[in-house]
Design a protein around this motif. Structure first.
Motif, PDB file in Angstrom:
ATOM      1  N   ALA A 196       0.907  -1.306  -0.058  1.00  0.00           N
ATOM      2  CA  ALA A 196      -0.059   0.429  -0.094  1.00  0.00           C
ATOM      3  C   ALA A 196       0.943   1.199  -0.327  1.00  0.00           C
ATOM      4  O   ALA A 196       0.600   2.564  -0.933  1.00  0.00           O
ATOM      5  CB  ALA A 196      -0.512   0.561   0.767  1.00  0.00           C
ATOM      6  N   VAL A 197       1.687   0.813   0.881  1.00  0.00           N
ATOM      7  CA  VAL A 197       2.765   2.503   0.535  1.00  0.00           C
ATOM      8  C   VAL A 197       3.760   2.455  -0.171  1.00  0.00           C
ATOM      9  O   VAL A 197       3.717   3.647  -0.891  1.00  0.00           O
ATOM     10  CB  VAL A 197       4.172   2.537   2.152  1.00  0.00           C
ATOM     11  CG1 VAL A 197       4.850   3.336   1.284  1.00  0.00           C
ATOM     12  CG2 VAL A 197       2.891   2.429   3.135  1.00  0.00           C
ATOM     13  N   TYR A 198       3.709   1.935  -0.589  1.00  0.00           N
ATOM     14  CA  TYR A 198       5.169   0.680  -1.777  1.00  0.00           C
ATOM     15  C   TYR A 198       4.364   1.629  -3.152  1.00  0.00           C
ATOM     16  O   TYR A 198       4.880   2.654  -3.890  1.00  0.00           O
ATOM     17  CB  TYR A 198       5.583  -0.241  -2.475  1.00  0.00           C
ATOM     18  CG  TYR A 198       6.354  -0.576  -2.821  1.00  0.00           C
ATOM     19  CD1 TYR A 198       7.989  -0.921  -2.294  1.00  0.00           C
ATOM     20  CD2 TYR A 198       6.205  -1.346  -4.677  1.00  0.00           C
ATOM     21  CE1 TYR A 198       8.145  -1.114  -3.571  1.00  0.00           C
ATOM     22  CE2 TYR A 198       6.912  -1.696  -4.580  1.00  0.00           C
ATOM     23  CZ  TYR A 198       8.100  -1.841  -4.769  1.00  0.00           C
ATOM     24  OH  TYR A 198       8.985  -2.459  -5.511  1.00  0.00           O
ATOM     25  N   GLY A 199       2.744   1.310  -3.410  1.00  0.00           N
ATOM     26  CA  GLY A 199       1.858   1.370  -5.172  1.00  0.00           C
ATOM     27  C   GLY A 199       2.034   2.509  -4.706  1.00  0.00           C
ATOM     28  O   GLY A 199       1.637   3.367  -5.849  1.00  0.00           O
ATOM     29  N   LEU A 200       1.489   3.443  -3.568  1.00  0.00           N
ATOM     30  CA  LEU A 200       1.144   5.059  -3.569  1.00  0.00           C
ATOM     31  C   LEU A 200       2.594   5.669  -3.820  1.00  0.00           C
ATOM     32  O   LEU A 200       2.303   6.185  -5.172  1.00  0.00           O
ATOM     33  CB  LEU A 200       0.620   4.894  -2.062  1.00  0.00           C
ATOM     34  CG  LEU A 200       0.250   7.245  -1.681  1.00  0.00           C
ATOM     35  CD1 LEU A 200      -1.079   7.300  -2.493  1.00  0.00           C
ATOM     36  CD2 LEU A 200       0.584   6.983  -0.577  1.00  0.00           C
ATOM     37  N   LEU A 201       4.049   5.071  -3.692  1.00  0.00           N
ATOM     38  CA  LEU A 201       4.766   6.340  -3.944  1.00  0.00           C
ATOM     39  C   LEU A 201       5.210   5.929  -4.833  1.00  0.00           C
ATOM     40  O   LEU A 201       5.987   7.173  -5.454  1.00  0.00           O
ATOM     41  CB  LEU A 201       5.807   6.246  -2.292  1.00  0.00           C
ATOM     42  CG  LEU A 201       5.379   6.677  -1.288  1.00  0.00           C
ATOM     43  CD1 LEU A 201       6.798   6.223  -0.362  1.00  0.00           C
ATOM     44  CD2 LEU A 201       5.619   8.266  -1.436  1.00  0.00           C
ATOM     45  N   LEU A 202       4.566   4.897  -5.728  1.00  0.00           N
ATOM     46  CA  LEU A 202       5.886   4.268  -6.520  1.00  0.00           C
ATOM     47  C   LEU A 202       4.255   5.671  -8.225  1.00  0.00           C
ATOM     48  O   LEU A 202       5.063   5.528  -8.908  1.00  0.00           O
ATOM     49  CB  LEU A 202       5.484   2.969  -7.469  1.00  0.00           C
ATOM     50  CG  LEU A 202       6.682   2.299  -7.157  1.00  0.00           C
ATOM     51  CD1 LEU A 202       6.874   1.293  -7.053  1.00  0.00           C
ATOM     52  CD2 LEU A 202       8.460   3.076  -7.559  1.00  0.00           C
ATOM     53  N   GLY A 203       3.405   5.104  -7.150  1.00  0.00           N
ATOM     54  CA  GLY A 203       1.892   5.789  -8.140  1.00  0.00           C
ATOM     55  C   GLY A 203       2.577   7.495  -8.872  1.00  0.00           C
ATOM     56  O   GLY A 203       2.368   8.368  -9.440  1.00  0.00           O
ATOM     57  N   LEU A 204       2.655   7.879  -7.359  1.00  0.00           N
ATOM     58  CA  LEU A 204       2.780   9.074  -7.320  1.00  0.00           C
ATOM     59  C   LEU A 204       4.478   9.284  -8.358  1.00  0.00           C
ATOM     60  O   LEU A 204       4.550  10.800  -8.370  1.00  0.00           O
ATOM     61  CB  LEU A 204       3.367  10.023  -6.565  1.00  0.00           C
ATOM     62  CG  LEU A 204       1.939   9.776  -5.248  1.00  0.00           C
ATOM     63  CD1 LEU A 204       2.379   9.818  -4.294  1.00  0.00           C
ATOM     64  CD2 LEU A 204       0.805  11.209  -5.424  1.00  0.00           C
ATOM     65  N   SER A 205       5.783   8.496  -7.957  1.00  0.00           N
ATOM     66  CA  SER A 205       6.987   8.918  -9.282  1.00  0.00           C
ATOM     67  C   SER A 205       6.141   8.821 -10.645  1.00  0.00           C
ATOM     68  O   SER A 205       6.597   9.425 -11.270  1.00  0.00           O
ATOM     69  CB  SER A 205       7.589   7.970  -8.337  1.00  0.00           C
ATOM     70  OG  SER A 205       8.108   8.325  -7.197  1.00  0.00           O
ATOM     71  N   TYR A 262      13.501   7.350  -5.310  1.00  0.00           N
ATOM     72  CA  TYR A 262      12.790   7.636  -6.783  1.00  0.00           C
ATOM     73  C   TYR A 262      11.951   8.500  -6.657  1.00  0.00           C
ATOM     74  O   TYR A 262      12.218   9.039  -8.215  1.00  0.00           O
ATOM     75  CB  TYR A 262      12.309   6.266  -7.082  1.00  0.00           C
ATOM     76  CG  TYR A 262      12.585   5.012  -7.564  1.00  0.00           C
ATOM     77  CD1 TYR A 262      12.986   5.150  -8.488  1.00  0.00           C
ATOM     78  CD2 TYR A 262      12.819   3.540  -6.734  1.00  0.00           C
ATOM     79  CE1 TYR A 262      13.588   4.490  -9.281  1.00  0.00           C
ATOM     80  CE2 TYR A 262      13.548   2.723  -7.552  1.00  0.00           C
ATOM     81  CZ  TYR A 262      13.436   2.663  -8.878  1.00  0.00           C
ATOM     82  OH  TYR A 262      14.636   1.558  -9.472  1.00  0.00           O
ATOM     83  N   TYR A 263      11.265   9.202  -6.474  1.00  0.00           N
ATOM     84  CA  TYR A 263      10.137   9.883  -5.800  1.00  0.00           C
ATOM     85  C   TYR A 263      10.843  11.224  -6.349  1.00  0.00           C
ATOM     86  O   TYR A 263      10.332  12.310  -6.582  1.00  0.00           O
ATOM     87  CB  TYR A 263       9.160   9.621  -4.890  1.00  0.00           C
ATOM     88  CG  TYR A 263       8.164  11.661  -4.964  1.00  0.00           C
ATOM     89  CD1 TYR A 263       7.404  11.298  -5.665  1.00  0.00           C
ATOM     90  CD2 TYR A 263       8.129  12.504  -4.471  1.00  0.00           C
ATOM     91  CE1 TYR A 263       6.251  12.648  -5.604  1.00  0.00           C
ATOM     92  CE2 TYR A 263       7.314  13.455  -4.621  1.00  0.00           C
ATOM     93  CZ  TYR A 263       6.189  13.286  -5.020  1.00  0.00           C
ATOM     94  OH  TYR A 263       5.839  14.485  -5.686  1.00  0.00           O
TER      95      TYR A 263
END
Length: 198
Positions: free
Chosen positions: A9-18, A87-88
């Protein structure tokens, strides 16, 4: 909720924002074509954006492949936040926030590329450390000690991509930067597709 779902959930949110940050940069760039002020986009900044999106995609797949080994604890969440946060930050530096202030995107690239590439390198090293940590702490029951030839190719591909990213930090010539970016993008695409057959 499984441990992987919590971490992802944390991973996907930040990767999606990136990824959204990079796509937003492409969107702002495309809108410039209609503007009155001429802006030279060039090849460097868009290629860097493509490279980051491909690297983010690879990173997303790595998390999926490690899903059975990921546990939900503070160290895991901190590691994920550090890697994906890097990454972000790198993604936010690819395109200028106000493209009209940069009449030549190659100049923007010259100013930002080392921070973006350095961020990619740091995130990838963090990812490799995480993968090694998972293998050491929770080896899969059917793990073999020797790698197959196909797995060795994937490992060597990672080494080659890493070396090319390091070269991108050192090379100042724009032509060589374009050549290296195209090479890394091609390798990520070829080995990303080839890995499906491993």
């Amino acid at each position: 909720m499984s441990p992987f779902e919590l971490v992802f959930a944390v991973y996907g949110l930040l990767l999606g924002l990136s990824i959204a940050e990079v796509l937003g940069g492409f969107s702002r760039t495309l809108k410039l074509k209609r503007g009155a002020r001429p802006v030279r986009i060039g090849w460097l900044t868009p290629l860097l954006g493509i490279l980051v999106v491909l690297d983010l995609t690879t990173f997303w797949l790595i998390a999926w492949e490690a899903r059975d080994q990921i546990s939900a604890n503070y160290l895991t969440l901190f590691g994920v936040l550090a890697i994906v946060g890097t990454y972000y930050l790198a993604a936010t530096l690819i395109f200028p926030e106000d493209p009209t202030e940069w009449p030549d995107f190659d100049e923007w690239y010259d100013k930002q590329n080392r921070m973006v590439i350095g961020g990619l390198l740091a995130a990838n090293v963090g990812s490799w450390i995480g993968q090694i940590g998972l293998e050491i702490s929770k080896p899969t029951p059917d793990a073999e000690l020797a790698m197959s030839d196909a797995e060795m190719v994937v490992v060597w591909a990672g080494v080659v991509v890493f070396a090319l990213l390091v070269a991108l930090l050192k090379v100042k010539s724009r032509k060589w930067n374009v050549a290296l970016l195209v090479t890394v993008i091609a390798l990520l695409l070829v080995f990303g597709i080839a890995e499906e057959f491993v």
